[in-house]
Design a protein around this motif. Structure first.
Motif, PDB file in Angstrom:
ATOM      1  N   THR A 247       0.821  -1.117   0.064  1.00 52.65           N
ATOM      2  CA  THR A 247      -0.122   0.011  -0.072  1.00 52.65           C
ATOM      3  C   THR A 247       0.864   1.212   0.055  1.00 52.65           C
ATOM      4  O   THR A 247       1.950   1.138   0.968  1.00 52.65           O
ATOM      5  N   GLN A 248       0.451   2.288  -0.634  1.00 51.82           N
ATOM      6  CA  GLN A 248       1.197   3.620  -0.848  1.00 51.82           C
ATOM      7  C   GLN A 248       0.385   4.546   0.159  1.00 51.82           C
ATOM      8  O   GLN A 248      -0.917   4.828   0.104  1.00 51.82           O
ATOM      9  N   ARG A 249       1.143   5.104   1.158  1.00 46.15           N
ATOM     10  CA  ARG A 249       0.493   6.146   2.307  1.00 46.15           C
ATOM     11  C   ARG A 249       1.127   7.526   2.211  1.00 46.15           C
ATOM     12  O   ARG A 249       2.322   7.514   2.135  1.00 46.15           O
ATOM     13  N   ALA A 250       0.180   8.314   2.376  1.00 44.03           N
ATOM     14  CA  ALA A 250       0.856   9.665   2.672  1.00 44.03           C
ATOM     15  C   ALA A 250       1.525   9.762   4.049  1.00 44.03           C
ATOM     16  O   ALA A 250       1.076   8.925   4.910  1.00 44.03           O
ATOM     17  N   ASP A 251       2.454  10.378   4.034  1.00 39.78           N
ATOM     18  CA  ASP A 251       3.107  10.729   5.569  1.00 39.78           C
ATOM     19  C   ASP A 251       2.297  11.165   6.743  1.00 39.78           C
ATOM     20  O   ASP A 251       1.869  12.265   6.354  1.00 39.78           O
ATOM     21  N   PRO A 252       2.249  10.574   7.711  1.00 34.44           N
ATOM     22  CA  PRO A 252       1.246  10.982   8.668  1.00 34.44           C
ATOM     23  C   PRO A 252       1.851  12.483   9.406  1.00 34.44           C
ATOM     24  O   PRO A 252       1.071  13.124   9.945  1.00 34.44           O
ATOM     25  N   LEU A 253       3.280  12.457   9.049  1.00 32.97           N
ATOM     26  CA  LEU A 253       3.931  13.439   9.796  1.00 32.97           C
ATOM     27  C   LEU A 253       4.285  14.608   8.663  1.00 32.97           C
ATOM     28  O   LEU A 253       4.932  15.614   8.944  1.00 32.97           O
ATOM     29  N   ALA A 254       3.821  14.533   7.630  1.00 29.18           N
ATOM     30  CA  ALA A 254       3.985  15.441   6.306  1.00 29.18           C
ATOM     31  C   ALA A 254       3.742  16.911   6.892  1.00 29.18           C
ATOM     32  O   ALA A 254       2.609  17.231   7.222  1.00 29.18           O
ATOM     33  N   THR A 255       4.354  17.897   6.605  1.00 29.99           N
ATOM     34  CA  THR A 255       4.177  19.028   6.989  1.00 29.99           C
ATOM     35  C   THR A 255       3.651  20.055   5.828  1.00 29.99           C
ATOM     36  O   THR A 255       3.366  21.142   5.881  1.00 29.99           O
ATOM     37  N   ARG A 256       3.800  19.325   4.681  1.00 30.42           N
ATOM     38  CA  ARG A 256       3.085  19.967   3.320  1.00 30.42           C
ATOM     39  C   ARG A 256       2.406  18.825   2.601  1.00 30.42           C
ATOM     40  O   ARG A 256       2.917  17.690   2.474  1.00 30.42           O
ATOM     41  N   PRO A 261      -7.678  17.083  -4.934  1.00 34.53           N
ATOM     42  CA  PRO A 261      -7.842  15.612  -4.529  1.00 34.53           C
ATOM     43  C   PRO A 261      -6.529  14.883  -4.775  1.00 34.53           C
ATOM     44  O   PRO A 261      -6.433  13.682  -4.272  1.00 34.53           O
ATOM     45  N   ALA A 262      -5.620  15.501  -5.195  1.00 32.01           N
ATOM     46  CA  ALA A 262      -4.073  14.806  -5.120  1.00 32.01           C
ATOM     47  C   ALA A 262      -3.863  14.786  -3.650  1.00 32.01           C
ATOM     48  O   ALA A 262      -4.142  15.427  -2.650  1.00 32.01           O
ATOM     49  N   ASN A 263      -3.128  13.650  -3.251  1.00 30.88           N
ATOM     50  CA  ASN A 263      -2.861  13.380  -1.703  1.00 30.88           C
ATOM     51  C   ASN A 263      -1.300  12.843  -1.344  1.00 30.88           C
ATOM     52  O   ASN A 263      -1.153  12.329  -0.500  1.00 30.88           O
ATOM     53  N   PHE A 385     -10.713  10.312  12.593  1.00 31.86           N
ATOM     54  CA  PHE A 385     -10.050  10.516  11.284  1.00 31.86           C
ATOM     55  C   PHE A 385     -10.732   9.543  10.037  1.00 31.86           C
ATOM     56  O   PHE A 385     -11.291   8.454  10.502  1.00 31.86           O
ATOM     57  N   PRO A 386     -10.448   9.993   8.851  1.00 26.97           N
ATOM     58  CA  PRO A 386     -11.480   9.163   7.919  1.00 26.97           C
ATOM     59  C   PRO A 386     -10.726   7.891   7.457  1.00 26.97           C
ATOM     60  O   PRO A 386      -9.485   7.716   7.808  1.00 26.97           O
ATOM     61  N   ARG A 387     -11.460   6.940   6.639  1.00 28.99           N
ATOM     62  CA  ARG A 387     -10.852   5.635   6.462  1.00 28.99           C
ATOM     63  C   ARG A 387     -10.410   5.568   5.033  1.00 28.99           C
ATOM     64  O   ARG A 387     -10.011   4.760   4.436  1.00 28.99           O
ATOM     65  N   ASP A 388      -9.710   6.897   4.409  1.00 25.77           N
ATOM     66  CA  ASP A 388      -9.245   6.745   3.113  1.00 25.77           C
ATOM     67  C   ASP A 388      -7.798   5.919   3.074  1.00 25.77           C
ATOM     68  O   ASP A 388      -7.236   5.942   4.165  1.00 25.77           O
ATOM     69  N   ASP A 389      -7.922   5.186   1.938  1.00 25.33           N
ATOM     70  CA  ASP A 389      -7.030   3.907   2.131  1.00 25.33           C
ATOM     71  C   ASP A 389      -5.603   4.439   1.665  1.00 25.33           C
ATOM     72  O   ASP A 389      -4.709   3.590   1.650  1.00 25.33           O
ATOM     73  N   TRP A 390      -5.314   5.799   1.480  1.00 26.91           N
ATOM     74  CA  TRP A 390      -4.008   6.390   1.392  1.00 26.91           C
ATOM     75  C   TRP A 390      -3.309   7.002   2.671  1.00 26.91           C
ATOM     76  O   TRP A 390      -2.496   7.634   2.435  1.00 26.91           O
ATOM     77  N   ALA A 391      -4.172   7.062   3.804  1.00 29.39           N
ATOM     78  CA  ALA A 391      -4.034   7.884   4.943  1.00 29.39           C
ATOM     79  C   ALA A 391      -3.728   6.942   6.165  1.00 29.39           C
ATOM     80  O   ALA A 391      -2.931   6.038   6.095  1.00 29.39           O
ATOM     81  N   LEU A 392      -4.397   7.233   7.357  1.00 28.05           N
ATOM     82  CA  LEU A 392      -3.980   6.568   8.572  1.00 28.05           C
ATOM     83  C   LEU A 392      -4.870   5.155   8.646  1.00 28.05           C
ATOM     84  O   LEU A 392      -4.357   4.420   9.626  1.00 28.05           O
ATOM     85  N   ALA A 393      -5.709   4.913   8.026  1.00 25.13           N
ATOM     86  CA  ALA A 393      -6.723   3.822   8.301  1.00 25.13           C
ATOM     87  C   ALA A 393      -5.743   2.360   8.212  1.00 25.13           C
ATOM     88  O   ALA A 393      -5.270   2.427   6.989  1.00 25.13           O
ATOM     89  N   GLU A 394      -5.507   1.627   9.178  1.00 24.54           N
ATOM     90  CA  GLU A 394      -4.877   0.505   9.048  1.00 24.54           C
ATOM     91  C   GLU A 394      -3.452   0.638   8.338  1.00 24.54           C
ATOM     92  O   GLU A 394      -3.144   0.043   7.349  1.00 24.54           O
ATOM     93  N   PHE A 395      -2.753   1.729   8.823  1.00 24.76           N
ATOM     94  CA  PHE A 395      -1.510   2.227   8.036  1.00 24.76           C
ATOM     95  C   PHE A 395      -0.637   1.401   7.624  1.00 24.76           C
ATOM     96  O   PHE A 395      -0.260   1.299   6.505  1.00 24.76           O
TER      97      PHE A 395
END
Length: 779
Positions: A247-256, A261-263, A385-395
């Motif tokens: 899975t590809q995930r955005a950084d939970p600690l990203a500051t930018r 809708p790009a993520n 927090f939302p369930r988006d599959d590129w974010a925190l859910a089941e990270f």
């Protein structure tokens, strides 16, 4: 990690070095593609089969122990993994160039005698070398990431492991820096359940094979320093889950972040220079509950739709300062994928939304507000927090930020997930996030959303849908502990900050200090202020009735004084009250348009005089008739003189300005908001008249008399008891003023008391009470 650095003495002393580019016989490499047996130490220096398989499947926990430069026997093995490369050449610090042999699948290797690789007795990891990588006509020259020591310090790892890293954003996320003399970006992420983690981004064409991260012990932290990339790079983490899927995930600690809708996450370096030192020094002079505190709530994307942070910085401070509000409260600005959530479903907890600009642009806005003398509060959403599959859910493939119990994890109202407040790393993530906004963005206070949903295990749940705590109760003890830790830490580290709870129940001690134990056995939650939801509901319900029926609901306007000093309160007329069919504030009022506006003005006068701080949502300061829409924002055209209704809307705005001016100049209205001695009823039981009269007292005893007449008739010579030591009372504000759109009925001359007792007081005055109006009088 230790295998990246040979033991002392494992590198022979300096010896003869062959000519540049020559490879001694001992470094002969097997035919391309041949792989030694698993576990054997190949004399050629190529990657062992077992490591090769784990790297290819993205399940290697320590690629630095294999790739890079390592002692093998009496030599040094150079290994690189560069898929799609045609050629890889190593250049040592002494200038020796050696072509690596292609081992297939993107692996390259060579084994050099120690004296050929390094002419000085130093470890390979302390002397970075260069890889020259050829892709067709393109040649890339970089330091080898796998020749470097970990870029996260032991203290950082210890604090993370303890769940007590109060500046977590400095240790995790993407951080441009210099490491071992090399410029690049350090990537670190918490993913304890991952079998492997890679960094992917524009710099590697979203193929992370060349950028596998290493796991740093038992902390669950994965790290990689990538040379020669910096600010502006897009990236994500490619995580191999426990089941082997990716899975590809955005950084939970990203500051930018990218603009939705790009993520993707964005490597960021702040360059903002602050100019608010004077503001920061002064904000700690007086605690919030003893200071004037009048808040204008704003949804930034729709206040003036289309404006960026920097454009808002030109207009918003000027507008708010003109109206006299002491603070703005910004609805959540942390990054969120769905604009219709208004920011309350956050995916980027450490990044201001990119919709309006960069993080430095947001800092510019905060700075501008501070320089205009306006405090900045921000809605903060640690409840879900939302369930988006590129974010925190089941990270990382398993429950991580959310609770492992599905009943505890699923938020019943919003289809989102609740944080696991019992997990120390999750608490650390949230506590540090609160500090981040206040320390890095100079935010003056956090209004914490949906606190009630955090405090109760049975919140919005039926029997059988929740499990009691260890004492058999319904309290979420983990959430209580988290809120106490957050508040205590924030007040300790950030002078002058204030936290505000949106808490809709009768939980005891929301604004009590955390070390003070209440009747329920809990310490206080430690908030500075709490929204008074009871006052809001009761008073709006009263105003919604026709005046002839209000006498049956009189107690709804007086009941708030029964509990007014149980907490430190804010009186909120927020966005929640002017959307979803609830109508705008003026439209809630009964009667014709004149009566609606008169009720609106009288209510604002009552609200500003009532104990507690005030909060008003944008558009209500000029009696907007339509509900708020995040797509269009306030109906600013109503204030245009060409509209021809200056008294309708501009008059209400003028009243808001005058209310704030009179409020800020009258300590009786704010100095003793949390002290029962600061308030006394004169007429709280005038049921048949729809009249409310009370005194507010400053610390020095100076009073203000507030009288509200919520009936549509003028009351002449209305007698009210007053203190006997005041020679005359002067009307300082009248919501029925002509300039506000009213009829101009009032008391233009000073009113002298009579020696006639009333309401248990030795003297009394006879006032003219305008219809549907509030008047303020001072000695």
């Amino acid at each position: 990690m230790s295998s990246s650095v040979p033991e002392s003495g494992s590198v022979p002393e300096s010896g003869s070095v062959p000519a540049s580019g020559s490879v001694p016989e001992s470094s002969s490499v097997p035919a391309s593609g041949s792989v030694p047996e698993s576990g054997s130490v190949p004399e050629s220096g190529s990657v062992p089969a077992s490591d090769r398989e784990r790297l290819l499947s993205a399940t290697h926990h320590d690629p630095h122990s294999v790739l890079g430069a390592h002692p093998v026997g009496t030599g040094v093995a150079f290994r690189a993994w560069r898929p799609y490369a045609e050629k890889v050449t190593v250049t040592t610090p002494e200038g020796l160039r050696t072509d690596l042999r292609d081992d297939g699948d993107g692996f390259f290797s060579a084994l050099l005698p120690s004296e050929a690789a390094w002419s000085a007795p130093a470890s390979p990891a302390s002397s970075p070398y260069t890889l020259e990588i050829t892709y067709g006509d393109t040649v890339q020259r970089v330091a080898d990431a796998y020749s470097l020591l970990p870029s996260v310090g032991d203290l950082d790892l210890h604090l993370i492991g303890e769940g007590r890293h109060e500046q977590l954003w400095t240790a995790l996320g993407a951080r441009p820096m210099e490491h071992q003399g090399i410029q690049g970006t350090r990537f670190t992420v918490w993913a304890p359940n991952a079998r492997g983690v890679r960094v992917v981004g524009g710099f590697n064409y979203w193929d992370g094979a060349a950028h596998s991260m290493r796991s740093l012990g038992s902390t669950g932290i994965w790290e990689l320093f990538v040379p020669d990339i910096g600010e502006g790079e897009l990236y994500k983490y490619e995580i191999t889950r426990p089941d082997g899927s990716k899975t590809q995930r955005a950084d939970p600690l990203a500051t930018r972040t990218e603009t939705p809708p790009a993520n993707s996450s964005v490597v960021h370096v702040s360059r903002h220079v602050w100019h608010d030192d004077e503001w920061l020094r002064a904000r700690n002079d007086r605690p919030a509950h003893e200071a004037p505190f009048s808040v204008y709530e704003i949804h930034l994307p729709s206040w003036r739709p289309g404006l960026s942070y920097r454009q808002l910085a030109e207009q918003l401070p000027r507008y708010v300062a003109d109206l006299g509000f002491t603070h703005v409260e910004l609805m959540p600005v942390a990054e969120h994928p769905f604009g219709g959530s208004w920011g309350y479903q956050v995916t980027g907890f450490y990044a201001p939304t990119a919709r309006l600009g960069t993080p430095d642009d947001f800092k510019f806005l905060v700075d501008a507000l501070h320089q205009a003398g306006i405090g900045v509060l921000m809605d903060w959403v640690p409840a879900h927090f939302p369930r988006d599959d590129w974010a925190l859910a089941e990270f990382d493939g398993r429950t991580l930020y959310e609770h492992e119990d599905p009943l505890r994890a699923a938020h019943p109202d919003w289809g989102t997930l609740e944080f696991d407040y019992g997990r120390k790393e999750v608490r650390n993530f949230l506590v540090a996030n609160a500090l981040y906004w206040c320390e890095e963005f100079h935010i003056d206070g956090l209004r914490v959303d949906a606190v009630a949903s955090m405090l109760y295990l049975d919140y919005s749940r039926e029997d059988g849908q929740w499990t009691p705590n260890q004492h058999g109760g319904r309290e979420n003890l983990d959430a209580v502990s988290f809120l106490q830790e957050m508040n205590a830490t924030l007040y300790r580290r950030v002078p002058g900050v204030v936290t505000i709870a949106e808490e809709s129940t009768a939980w005891d001690g929301v604004t009590r200090a955390t070390h003070h134990i209440g009747p329920g056995g809990f310490g206080g939650l430690g908030f500075g202020l709490k929204w008074n939801m009871g006052w809001m509901h009761d008073s709006l319900d009263y105003l919604a009735h026709e005046p002839v029926h209000r006498k049956y609901h009189h107690h709804e306007m007086t009941f708030s004084m029964v509990y007014a000093y149980s907490e430190n309160y804010v009186l909120p007329i927020s966005h929640d009250e002017v959307v979803h069919g609830k109508r705008s504030l003026v439209s809630k009022m009964p009667g014709d348009w004149w009566q609606q506006r008169a009720n609106h003005r009288a209510y604002l006068g009552f609200m500003w005089a009532h104990p507690g701080k005030q909060l008003l949502f944008m558009g209500q300061e000029f009696a907007q008739g339509a509900e708020w829409s995040e797509a269009s924002g306030p109906d600013w055209w109503l204030l245009d003189p060409a509209y021809g209704a200056e008294a309708d809307h501009r008059g209400v705005r003028d009243l808001t300005r005058d209310l704030n001016a009179a409020y800020r100049g009258t300590p009786a209205l704010w100095e003793r908001d949390t002290d029962p001695a600061g308030f006394s009823w004169i007429a709280g039981d005038a049921v048949e008249d729809n009249v409310f009269a009370f005194l507010r007292h400053a610390a020095d005893g100076s009073p203000l008399l507030a009288v509200s007449n919520f009936s549509p008739v003028v009351r002449h010579e209305y007698r009210l008891g007053v203190p006997g030591d005041v020679p005359a009372w002067h009307e300082v504000l009248n919501t029925d003023g002509v300039r506000y759109g009213g009829g101009g009925v009032g008391n233009p001359e000073p009113v002298k008391p009579d020696d006639v007792g009333a309401h248990g007081r030795p003297a009394s005055i006879g006032l003219t009470l305008p219809p549907l109006a509030t008047v303020w009088l001072r000695p």
